[in-house]
Design a protein around this motif. Structure first.
Motif, short mmCIF file in Angstrom:
data_model
loop_
_atom_site.label_atom_id
_atom_site.label_comp_id
_atom_site.label_asym_id
_atom_site.label_seq_id
_atom_site.Cartn_x
_atom_site.Cartn_y
_atom_site.Cartn_z
N THR A 56 -8.21 -1.73 3.42
CA THR A 56 -7.98 -0.33 3.79
C THR A 56 -8.43 -0.13 5.24
O THR A 56 -8.86 -1.07 5.89
N GLY A 82 -3.68 2.06 7.58
CA GLY A 82 -3.15 3.40 7.31
C GLY A 82 -2.13 3.82 8.35
O GLY A 82 -1.07 4.37 8.02
N ASN A 126 0.80 -1.22 0.00
CA ASN A 126 0.00 0.00 0.00
C ASN A 126 0.84 1.27 0.00
O ASN A 126 0.29 2.37 0.04
N PHE A 153 -7.06 6.64 1.48
CA PHE A 153 -6.88 5.21 1.77
C PHE A 153 -7.76 4.78 2.94
O PHE A 153 -8.35 3.70 2.93
N LYS A 186 0.27 3.83 -2.99
CA LYS A 186 -0.99 4.56 -2.91
C LYS A 186 -0.87 5.78 -2.01
O LYS A 186 -1.46 6.83 -2.27
#
Length: 199
Positions: free
Chosen positions: A151, A156, A128, A143, A131
């Motif tokens: 997600t 995150g 990730n 995200f 992104k």
């Protein structure tokens, strides 16, 4: 409001969830924020909010699972949303502050299970990275905000921590993303509820 308030029969008053914190000596007292739950059901409502709170803290499930659960339990959408947002955000500062050190230790320890978990989390974060790197704080917000598999606030925060994003900026982006995801899930849950009630 108390037992001596003229014209008020507390046996017939409906108390909302916040009133469950105002119990004293077996009497209801204090400010009534709104009226939703009949007397005798306050504690059961409290338990439902506790379920929503803790479900929203669970990795991968988070708020996107907690909001539909709250809707299914018959809780008001606005209180469900607030409780789910709080629950989803509680672990984030801990992850941002400590997860990188913990994973580094797990990678270097002699326990194979810990090493495998650490390697899996690093690989998940690396997948990730593009992104989020592309748009920095905005990328992290998007995200977290889009409630899709893989997600969320936990992932995150993991990515932000492993790749040394400034903690204050990461926290603000994640919080904004959680609120946005909560609004999306609330709208979706209420829409499904409305459709179901039509039949």
């Amino acid at each position: 409001i108390n037992d001596n308030t003229p014209g008020i029969d507390l046996q017939k008053v409906n108390f909302d969830f916040p009133a469950c914190f105002l119990l004293k000596s077996g009497k209801k007292c204090g400010i009534i924020f709104s009226v939703n739950y009949p007397k005798g059901q306050v504690m059961s409502a409290f338990v439902k909010y506790i379920i929503v709170f803790f479900v929203s803290m669970v990795p991968l499930i988070e708020l996107r699972g907690a909001v539909p659960i709250g809707t299914g339990l018959g809780l008001p959408w606005h209180l469900t949303l607030i409780v789910a947002i709080i629950g989803n955000c509680v672990p984030i500062p801990i992850i941002l502050l400590f997860v990188k050190k913990v994973l580094t230790w797990m990678r270097g320890c002699g326990i194979e299970l810990f090493r495998n978990i650490s390697n899996w989390l690093h690989e998940k974060a690396e997948k990730n990275r593009v992104k989020i790197d592309k748009y920095a704080a905005w990328g992290l917000f998007v995200f977290v905000a889009i409630p899709l598999p893989g997600t969320g606030a936990w992932t995150g925060a993991l990515v932000a921590s492993l790749f040394d994003m400034p903690k204050k900026k990461a926290m603000l982006s994640i919080f904004a993303g959680v609120v946005s995801a909560g609004l999306i899930m609330t709208f979706g849950s209420q829409l499904v509820k409305l459709i179901v009630n039509l039949f």
